[in-house]
Design a protein around this motif. Structure first.
Motif, short mmCIF file in Angstrom:
data_model
loop_
_atom_site.label_atom_id
_atom_site.label_comp_id
_atom_site.label_asym_id
_atom_site.label_seq_id
_atom_site.Cartn_x
_atom_site.Cartn_y
_atom_site.Cartn_z
N THR A 119 0.83 -1.20 0.00
CA THR A 119 0.00 0.00 0.00
C THR A 119 0.87 1.26 0.00
OG1 THR A 119 -1.74 -1.17 1.21
CG2 THR A 119 -1.83 1.24 1.21
N MET A 120 1.90 1.26 0.85
CA MET A 120 2.80 2.41 0.92
C MET A 120 3.52 2.63 -0.41
SD MET A 120 4.39 1.86 4.72
CE MET A 120 5.57 3.19 4.51
N TRP A 121 3.88 1.52 -1.06
CA TRP A 121 4.60 1.62 -2.33
C TRP A 121 3.76 2.35 -3.38
CZ3 TRP A 121 8.81 1.84 -4.96
CH2 TRP A 121 8.84 1.53 -6.32
N TYR A 122 2.48 1.99 -3.48
CA TYR A 122 1.64 2.63 -4.49
C TYR A 122 1.20 4.03 -4.08
CZ TYR A 122 1.54 -0.98 -7.98
OH TYR A 122 1.91 -1.85 -8.97
N ILE A 123 1.13 4.30 -2.78
CA ILE A 123 0.90 5.68 -2.35
C ILE A 123 2.06 6.56 -2.80
CG2 ILE A 123 0.82 7.20 -0.33
CD1 ILE A 123 -0.80 5.05 1.09
N TRP A 124 3.27 6.03 -2.64
CA TRP A 124 4.46 6.77 -3.07
C TRP A 124 4.46 6.97 -4.59
CZ3 TRP A 124 8.07 9.99 -1.79
CH2 TRP A 124 9.22 10.11 -2.57
N GLN A 131 -9.86 3.74 -7.67
CA GLN A 131 -10.14 2.40 -8.16
C GLN A 131 -8.90 1.75 -8.74
OE1 GLN A 131 -13.09 0.77 -7.84
NE2 GLN A 131 -12.03 -1.03 -8.61
N THR A 132 -8.16 2.49 -9.56
CA THR A 132 -6.95 1.96 -10.19
C THR A 132 -5.89 1.63 -9.14
OG1 THR A 132 -7.36 3.24 -12.19
CG2 THR A 132 -5.12 2.44 -11.84
N SER A 133 -5.70 2.55 -8.19
CA SER A 133 -4.70 2.34 -7.15
C SER A 133 -5.05 1.13 -6.29
CB SER A 133 -4.56 3.58 -6.27
OG SER A 133 -4.11 4.68 -7.02
N SER A 134 -6.31 0.97 -5.94
CA SER A 134 -6.75 -0.16 -5.13
C SER A 134 -6.51 -1.48 -5.85
CB SER A 134 -8.24 -0.02 -4.78
OG SER A 134 -8.48 1.14 -4.02
N THR A 135 -6.79 -1.50 -7.15
CA THR A 135 -6.58 -2.71 -7.94
C THR A 135 -5.10 -3.07 -8.00
OG1 THR A 135 -8.52 -2.24 -9.30
CG2 THR A 135 -6.91 -3.78 -10.20
N GLU A 185 5.06 -0.98 -16.42
CA GLU A 185 5.81 -1.65 -15.36
C GLU A 185 4.91 -2.41 -14.40
OE1 GLU A 185 9.05 -0.49 -11.84
OE2 GLU A 185 8.29 1.03 -13.23
N GLU A 186 3.67 -1.98 -14.26
CA GLU A 186 2.75 -2.60 -13.31
C GLU A 186 2.60 -4.10 -13.55
OE1 GLU A 186 -2.01 -2.64 -12.33
OE2 GLU A 186 -1.16 -0.93 -13.41
N TYR A 187 2.57 -4.50 -14.83
CA TYR A 187 2.37 -5.92 -15.13
C TYR A 187 3.40 -6.43 -16.15
CZ TYR A 187 -0.31 -3.29 -18.64
OH TYR A 187 -0.70 -2.38 -19.59
#
Length: 269
Positions: A47-52, A68-72, A150-152
Motif C-alpha cells: 500500500t505504501m509503495w503505491y501511495i508513493w 479504483q486503479t490504485s486499489s486494484t 511496469e505494473e504488469y
C-alpha cells in the motif's frame, strides 16, 4: 486496522519515526504497531509503495490518483507477494529442484525465461530445448518490441515467453513436452488457476491452456527454481544485452556450451 492516533502522536515526533517503529520496535506498548505477521507487513508495504508512486505521478507528471486503479494495483501486488510467500513456505517441506534435470525418454524439455527492462518497458525471452540425454536441440533468444507498463510488465513477458514456446511446439507437432519456468505464479495459473495473474495477462494464459488441452498431447508445465533455469535466463539476457535475436540448432557459441555443460555437471544421479 484500529490505530489510536492520539497515543501515536504522543509517542512519535514524525510520521517517519512511526513507520520505522512498525519494523523495529520490540516493546510491549500497545500503541506501537510491532508487526510480526508477514502478510500484514506485506499489505502495508504494498500500500505504501503505491501511495508513493501515486504521489510521484502527481508531483512530477501532474497525474491525479484514481482510487479504483490504485486499489486494484495494490490488491494485485499483495496477491503476488502472498503467492510468493506461500510457495516458499511449501518449499520448506517440499524442496524445489535447484538443478536442471533431463526429461524422461521420448520427452523433450523446454526451459523458458522472460526478462523485463523497466527503463524501456520492453522484454526478451530465452528458450532452451533439450532431450532426455541433455543434448541441446535449440537455443533461442528473442526480443519483444512492444512496450508494456511496469505494473504488469514482468509477468507479461513471462506469459508471452510461455505462449511463444507453446506455439513453436504446436507448429512442430511435438506431442511429448515438459515446459519449465521459474515464474511459479504463471505455472500455477496454467495448471490450477489458483494464482492471480494480472487481468491484462490472463488472456495469454487462456490461449496457452486452449492449445495444451488436447488428448493427443502430453504437455506438462512445471515450476523450477531460478538456479535450475540458468541457461534460459542467460539466453534472455544475451538477446537483451547484444540487442539481437538468435536461434542456434548447432555450432553453439562457447558461452552457451559452457552453460549447457554446467547444467550437465550438476545433474543429480
Amino acid at each position: 486496522m484500529n490505530v489510536n492516533i492520539d497515543s501515536i502522536a504522543g509517542n512519535f515526533d514524525t510520521v517517519k519515526d512511526w513507520v520505522i517503529s512498525w519494523f523495529t520496535s520490540t516493546g510491549n506498548d500497545a500503541s506501537v504497531l510491532c508487526l510480526e505477521d508477514s502478510q500484514f507487513v506485506t499489505r502495508i508495504m504494498c500500500t505504501m509503495w503505491y501511495i508513493w508512486k501515486d504521489r510521484c505521478s502527481l508531483v512530477f507528471q501532474g497525474i491525479k490518483p484514481n482510487v479504483q486503479t490504485s486499489s486494484t494495483r495494490v490488491s494485485n501486488l499483495i496477491q503476488q507477494c502472498i503467492n510468493y510467500f506461500d510457495t516458499n513456505t511449501r518449499g520448506s517441506n517440499n524442496l524445489q529442484v535447484q538443478v536442471w534435470v533431463p526429461p524422461k525418454n521420448n520427452f523433450i524439455k523446454i526451459n523458458i525465461d522472460g526478462s523485463y527492462i523497466p527503463s524501456i518497458k520492453k522484454g526478451s525471452v530465452g528458450i532452451i530445448i533439450r532431450n532426455f540425454s541433455g543434448h541441446c536441440l535449440r537455443a533461442i533468444g528473442y526480443r519483444f518490441e512492444e512496450e508494456v507498463d511496469e505494473e504488469y510488465g514482468v509477468e507479461y513477458f513471462e506469459c508471452k515467453s510461455l505462449e511463444l514456446a507453446v506455439n513453436w511446439m504446436e507448429d512442430l507437432q511435438i506431442g511429448r513436452v515438459i515446459f519449465e519456468m521459474d515464474c511459479d505464479n504463471v505455472i500455477r495459473y496454467v495448471m490450477e488457476q489458483q494464482s492471480q495473474v494480472h487481468w491484462f495477462n490472463s488472456s495469454i494464459i487462456e490461449r496457452v491452456e486452449a492449445k495444451s488441452n488436447s488428448s493427443s498431447k502430453l504437455w506438462f508445465f512445471k515450476s523450477i527454481h531460478r538456479l535450475g533455469n540458468n541457461v534460459s535466463h542467460s539466453l534472455a539476457r544475451k538477446a537483451r544485452d547484444e540487442d539481437q535475436d538468435f536461434c542456434f540448432t548447432s555450432s553453439f557459441p562457447d558461452s552457451i556450451i559452457n552453460l549447457l555443460n554446467n547444467d550437465l555437471s550438476n545433474i543429480a544421479v
